[in-house]
Structure formats: C-alpha cells, structure tokens
Design an enzyme around this catalytic site. Sequence first.
Site, PDB file in Angstrom:
ATOM      1  N   ASP B 133     -27.423 -11.166 -11.596  1.00 49.41           N
ATOM      2  CA  ASP B 133     -26.086 -10.770 -11.173  1.00 49.41           C
ATOM      3  C   ASP B 133     -25.990  -9.296 -10.820  1.00 49.41           C
ATOM      4  OD1 ASP B 133     -26.288  -9.543 -13.550  1.00 49.41           O
ATOM      5  OD2 ASP B 133     -24.599 -10.530 -14.504  1.00 49.41           O
ATOM      6  N   CYS B 191      -8.834  12.336  -3.325  1.00 47.20           N
ATOM      7  CA  CYS B 191      -7.527  12.774  -2.835  1.00 47.20           C
ATOM      8  C   CYS B 191      -6.612  11.588  -2.584  1.00 47.20           C
ATOM      9  CB  CYS B 191      -7.680  13.570  -1.536  1.00 47.20           C
ATOM     10  SG  CYS B 191      -8.140  15.263  -1.861  1.00 47.20           S
TER      11      CYS B 191
END
Lengths: 348, 723
Positions: B133, B191
């Site tokens: 996985d 940001c």
Amino acid sequence: MSPARADELKDEEAAVYDRQLRVWGVEVQRKLTAARVLLVGFGKLAAEATKNITLAGVGHVTLLDDTPAAQLAGHNFLVTPAAAGEHTAAQAAAATLQAMNPLVKVSAAAGPAAAAAASADALAGQDLVIATGAMPLGQLQQLNAAARRAGASFMAGGASGPGGWFFVDLRQHSYVPKGSAGADSDKVTLQYSALAEVLAPPAAPLPATTHAMYYVLLVCAALEQQLQRPLTAADLPAAQQQLQQLAAASPQLAAAQQQLAAHLAGAAEFAPVAAVLGGIIANNVVAAVSGSGAPLNNMLFYSLLDGRAIVETQPAGDGAGQPGKAAGGAAAGSQQQQQQQAHEVVID
Amino acid sequence: MAAAVAAAAAPADGTAEWPGLLFTDSFTAKIKAAKVLAVGAGGIGCELLKTLVLTGFENIEVIDLDTIETSNLNRQFLFRRSHVGQSKAQVAANIVKGFAPSANIKAYQANIMEPRFGLDFFSSFDLVLNGLDNMAARRHVNRLAMAAKVPLVESGTAGYVGQVSVHLKDVTECYECHPRGSGAPKSYPICTLRNTPDKPIHCIVWAKELLFPRLFGKVDVSDLDSPAAAAVEPAANGDAGAAAADGSTPATTAAAAADGDSAAAASDAEAKAAADAAERASFFKLQEGEAALAYAQRVFERLYCSDIKEVLIMEELWKTRTPPSPLILKELLPDAAAAAAAVQAAADSSTGSASKALGLPDQEVWSVADSARVFLVSVVKFLQQRQAELGEAVFDKDDDLAVDFVAAAANLREACYGIPQQKRFDAKGMAGNIIHAIATTNAIVGGLIVVEALKLLAGMPEKCTTSFLRIEPSLVGSRRSGRVACLVHGEAPGAPNPGCMVCSKAAMHLTANTETMTLQQLVDKVLKQRLAVNQPYLYTAGGVSYEEGEGLEDDEIADNQARLPKALAALPGGGIVHGTVVYVQDQGQALSFEMHVSHQAEFDPEQHPDGFILSGKAPEAQQQEPAAAAAAAAAAAAAAATTEAAAGKKRSRDEPSEQQQQQDGGQAADEQPAQDQQQAKRQKQDDVAADGAADAAVDAAAGTQDDPVEVIDSDEDDCIVVD
C-alpha cells in the site's frame, strides 16, 4: 443528547463499512442492507460471489445446496474441514459467512439446488436469485423463468477450467449512472432478455467478435434440448460437431473447441477464474439492488486464453437499429458509455 | 524446420500451451513445489493468500507489519472482529491453514524494508507477489527482486479499478523503469492555506496541520503565524525546511514566491512577523485561571473574526479573489447564556465525540452554527477530558474528537471564505487521506496476480501482461479485427529501460548548486525522497564519503553527521563539484548506481522548486535497441531467472559481501521502527469517490501515459503534509 438519527447508519455499520461507503455512499449501503439474495448451488464461484456480497452488506443472504460439506472441504475457503461434519455445503458456508459479517443475516435453506426452480418457497421474497455451479443450462432457464414469476432478478454463472461466464437478467432495470447527480431525468432504463432468449439458436450468423464461450453455451443448450437430458463427457463428439457447424467461420473456433472440451469434461472451477468472476458478479449485485451505476447487459466471458473479461449483449440481433426497442437502445447507449470510458480511463 | 519439429512434438490437446498446461499433473506438481513470497496481508493480501492456496500453492511466506482494524473488516475477509489488534500476517496465515490444512504458511509481522529481508531472503523464492500500500515499500521490493532476479508481480487497487503488472529482470521493465511520480504526498502552498484558501481541502489541511497542533499538539512549526508573516514568506522563511521536518519546504517557498501578491513591504513585515509569532505563541496558550469555554470562545473569535479581518487588510490579495467575511460568534449563537450552557453540557458528557454529544450526523453538512458548537465543544472536551495529551496530541483519523475538531474548524473557515462545507464523513476522509476500498476489486486483482504468477512459473513470461480492471468496460481492439468491451484486459509489459538506475547499469545525472546544496540536502532530498534509497552509502574517487546504517561505531556516526551541514563543494576529500561522479549504494536494497554531478548556480523556482534537476542517463555502453534486445533476451533470461533464483546466491555487485553479512546479522534482533507510516504514498482518484476527497487523492505528479491506471491500495493512515 439524542444519538444519531434514524436514517443514519448504526455506529457499527459506519465503522465496518467506512471504506466502501467512500466508494458507493450511504444510499447504496441502505439499499444493500434491505436486499435479499438467494444463491443456488454452492461451489468455488458461489463462495467468491457470496463472500463479496456478504462483506458488502447485502441484508439477507440465503444459500441453497444440500451437497455434504465434506465434499467441499479443502477446496472451498468457506468450508473448513473441521466444520464440515454432518453439515450441508450451504450450512457450513453460511456459518463462516455469518461470522465474516455479523451485521447481515446469512441462512441456509433446506433442499437440493436442483429443486430451486420448482420451489416457490425458496424464491418468495427474494430480490435476486444467483445460480452458479454445474447446473444444466435447461435447469438454469427454468430457474430464470421461475425467478421472473416470483418477481426476482436473476444471475447465473459458471467456471470450468480456463474460462467462465456470467449472465444477468434484471428484467426491466433503471439506474442512475455513476457520476450523475441522481435526478430522475438522469436515469437510464434497460430491458433485459431472459436466459432462454439468450441461449436460443441464433437467427443470423454471429458477429466475428462473438466470444468462444458463447458458442459453447449455445451448443450445449441446443444439445441438451435435443437429448432432453443433462450432458456428459460422452456427448463431446456430438457437441464438437454442432460447434463446427455453428462457428465454422468464427476466428474463435479453436478457442471454443478447447473450452467446450473443458466444459463437458466437467473441469473443476479454477480458483483464479472464480476469484475474478466472483468479484464481477458481486459488483453487479451491488449495482442491481442499488440502482446505482450501470450493471452488465447481459453477458460477460472471462478466459485465461486472452486474459480478458469481455462484455457482450446477447442475443446481439440488430436491436441498435430499431429505435423502438428498449434493449437495443440501451445497448447502443451503453456502448457509447463504454467508448467514453475508454477515454476517461486513460488518466493518471 | 526446427519450429515444425517442435510443433509436431507438442501434444495436440493444448497441454503444452497456455492455459492448457495449467491442468496437467506435472504443472500441478510444480505449483505445489513453488516457494512464494506474499508481501502484504491486507486488502489484496487476504485475497491473494486464499486464491494461492486454492490454486494449489503450498509454500508461502507472508509479511505484514500491520495489525487488524475495524475498518479492514469490510474486505479483509480472513479477519473477524475478535482479531482486531492482532497481526494481519499471523491471523491470515492461521485462517488460511484452517481451510487449507496442507498449506505451509510462514507469517512475519514485520516491515519488508528491514535488513533481515535482504538479497538472500528474496533469492530463496520462486516468485514475489506484492499486495502493498505504499510506494516506498514497492520500490524497495522491486530493487531486491531485480537484484535477486526473482520474478515480481506487482498490484494496486483503488475503488473499482485495479492493476497487476509483472517485473522480471532483463525481460520486462522493472517497477522503477519509468517515473511514477515522486510518491510525495500532495502538498499545498502555505500562502493558500493561510490566506487564500479556495477549496475545502485547503481548509481541512489548515485545520489538521496548522491549527490542531497549535492548540493541542507540539508547536515546532511557525506555520500559524500571522497573515502578514505569511505574506513575506519568501524573504523571511527561506529556511522553513527545517521546521517542516520532512524537508519539503522548497515547494512551499517557490509557491509563495510565485504568488506575486506577497512581494510588498518586505522588511517592515519581516519585523512584524517576528513580533506576531511571539504574540501568537502566547495567545493560543490557556491563561492562568481561564475557563475552557472562555478559551474556546477566545480562540474562535481570533481565528474566524480578527484573523479574517487582518487578512482583509491585504487588499492586493482580493483584487482577483472574493474576500472572506468574518464570523461573529454572537450572531451564530444569539442566546449566549443558553448556548454556553448547552456547549458545556455537551462537553461534560461522557461520549468522547463532540458531534455525537450534540447529536449531529456524520453524513450531513452541519449548519455554520452547529459547526461553531462542535468547535467549542471539541476544544473544551480536549482541555477538560484529555489533559494528559495536551502539548503532545497528534491528529489521528480514528480519533473521533480530533476529527470533530478538524471538520468543524474547517467548516467554519470554509464559511468565512465562501467555500462549500463538508460532511464530517468527507472531512474525515480528506483529513485522514482515507482510501476507498471494496472487497470485489481486491478479489479480482488477487486472482489476476495468481494468473500472472502461473505464467511465470510455467516459464512463459512472454504470455505475461500488465492487467487492468476497469470501472466500466473499455473498448479494446482495432476496427478491422473488431472491438470488444473489456472489463479486464492486458497489455504487453514494456521492455527494460536502459536508462533505469535500478535494473540497468545506468547513471543518474544531478544538476545542483554544489556551493549551496548541503550533504544533508543531497542525502534527504535527492537520495531518500526522490530515489527512495533507504540507507545510503556514497563515496567519490576523490575521497568524499558518507554512510548510514547499522554496524557503524559511534565515532563513525559522529564523523558522518559532522559532514551533513557542509556544502557539497566544501566536503573533505575534494568535495562534490561540477564533473564529480558519486557512487551510491544501499546494501539493504542491493542497489548501486553512479550519479554524475553538474554545477548550476540558479534554478527557475517554478520549474525546479527543489533547486535541483535529477535525470536518468544511460552510459554509452548501455545504449542499445531496447525492444530488440529485450525480445532476444526474453526466453533465455526468463528461464535463467527462475533457476538462478532457486539456486540463488547472487551478491550485490560492488561491495564485499562481508559488510552485507554484518548488516544482516546485526539487524535481526533489532526492531526497526516502522518506516511505512511516513512514507510517501500515491493515490488515484476513484471514479466514484466522494467528490471532495478528490483533492486529497489525486496526485499532481502523474505517471506516464502508457501506464493508464496506476493505483495502490493504501490502507494505512496517512497525512497530508504541508510543504
């Protein structure tokens, strides 16, 4: 301080089903919980399909097969030698399945698989009947007809040696395509053929792409009809002769001959083939009972020869050209979808 | 002539051919004798083990580090409720032996990347079958399987789709012959997270990665600094890589730099940023004598009102965006006294979940007022009921209260920014990066793995295909031969890439600023992150060297570490400069390659946010026609591979075996920490996945085009790392 609302899944269901809820959502899960499915005949393919629908959360799963469980032990992951005892295959498998998912109800019905068609009791109240294992094709057709009378959808499948097949009859079925908002106007309606129509001798030559396994099924159905009895290995020469006539021009002839031999020799269900087909069957059970996503219409063939699982609509006919015929229209529609998918899939 | 003889000799019944040979006695015996390694006992692993034994395989070893969880039970059918918490590998082996008593299954609860599973271990198998996985383990297994020349069958599933591929040294491409994306988790510009979110996932990552640790966990990241500080990110925060711990900050910085809004007033803001950081650190502390509810209200007001107002001041941000609107708690919960009493009552209830205490559903979108309630209740509950964890808490998708908090906090932020709010269920999926998984796909893929394994065992690698399971049938074939609608179909695997650093002798080419890039950056960002080297050992002809791993003395470790902060060009031994060839090895992966270094001072941050360029480049000697060479080599090499594997003592190429032995021996007793947890993972969006989850699941770095479905079954908890 009231806990979750009535329409919420129970905490335990939400916890166990979490990963699949992220695939198909709560609505589908609720419909699965309400569904009743009967499995007729219990072999490796049935074990795969039943495991998958039990895990998915189909509310009530009933198994019908009174073969002694001891015969399956060692070859079937739902029947442990220790638990086989005096039980039938259905009883032994039901116990394992029930432990696998305590949130659903798994039971074993009494009686032989072969009697299912004649047993109104067995079929009553079922939403879907699935027949797998070595039943004669004539018997499957009767069971399909009985399921229709009982208001149930029908699926059948078989695996022998390197290949297998799967048939779906959802009578008339409406579904919301995957990815659509689910408005009524988005719904697609399919009209299905019964197995008897699918296995009737073809009126016109079959397209070159017709799968080898379909020829095998046609030949066996016709020969069974003619002999009025189940086929045995001794019928192989006669069957090969009929196949030669039916598929003389087909590029699939050699493959069909090989598969026919395996089929009539009673070749065992091969585990990897059963795993692939059992997964596909269960996906279609989920689609069928939930009305979400396109189910197969109406046959699938899987063969180790080319490694492909191929979908065909049978009888092929020229339905696509007849706008009035629902099945044809739907087939054209689904082909269009398939074409879209062919492009959509190539991402990432 | 020879062909005619061969054809005449073959039995006419197809038992010499695929698939007819499968049902012969001799092949049945071959299956029975084969020794198989199954890596992973999870979604795919359970199905694989079952299908293997029912096919007749009797000698199987299975490895999985994980323990069983409730959310596994919908598909990992070998496990029962009573097994929750136990080893997957062990329970799977026991259950399979229950229905197939003749099977001999050896289980390891272990990480496949531990050194004890080295070349000798891999060489002892006829086949390696992956049900993994995560990318790191896949790459690691690929390297060992290639080095040991053991055939590898690789697999992955996501929702309804799945894929199985075959990798055999010198015959087919290996798992790493073509780029599959960096494997790094999806990241978001800082940001955007702080000031200008425009998708639900931005708010969820903000709540989980920035806010949750700020309130309940360890704050070693200055990420929740004020909007003004964020605006000057490129100037002020060039070194945030250290803070982000995973070292992936350049992308962040670059993204921030690209965000032209932020260039203004740098030095003023820099000063302000420092002040703000200090102010924040104290603001989010519980004050002496402050009631938990009062604290929760104060934090709410700060996050959803005053911080939003502060962001609004930066007008340049809103020239092209819709500005956010603050939330006023009093307006959301007008009857303050009653609301406070209700929140306190819910917080005092014994249930660990805030949303359950308030009776709010998992599967519906809460109102903004309800989200505010959940926010307050979850903060109070944390402070009152889970005091011991404060300062240490880490987000866990299975922690109901943590999920409540993140869902509510994200919803409130979404409300501010006019972004659609999410059900708790979906917020949990995004925050936990939870995979979409069903039993059927794993079952089908498990079957397909065994089919490919049988072809390899039959010595017919030319029959092998890369197999695809589709969500809907796709048309395959040509107009002339006719098209068929395939739900499962295969394609011929690609030929080995002569430029592959794993399965060929190719060199990598690194272009970097050798005067500023440190050895630490080379090791972490280039070797470990990008090239998945586990325990690097590198050296140059001039005498530069660096080594990690067990078996080193303390003073050696100290010596090596002392070199890490140095710039490449300044390293003792002549440095790593333009034209240097660096030899890189990983004993544990039996990996060895050359890296040719070029110096370049400047990089376009948009094109190369990492500040370096890495490419594969085949040495002259390796240049050949790949397709033809592969075809010619195919049959012979395949036969050789299996026999060699069985006989198998192929050593790592360049290094004396002594050291290998030392490592192997030294490791066995020493439990390695689980490396999988933080390992990069890659997910493909499920076609029917809950809509919102798409953002988290889709990896920007896509695979190659001839790799139509590249999916993995990623069962583990995973985090969306902010970088």
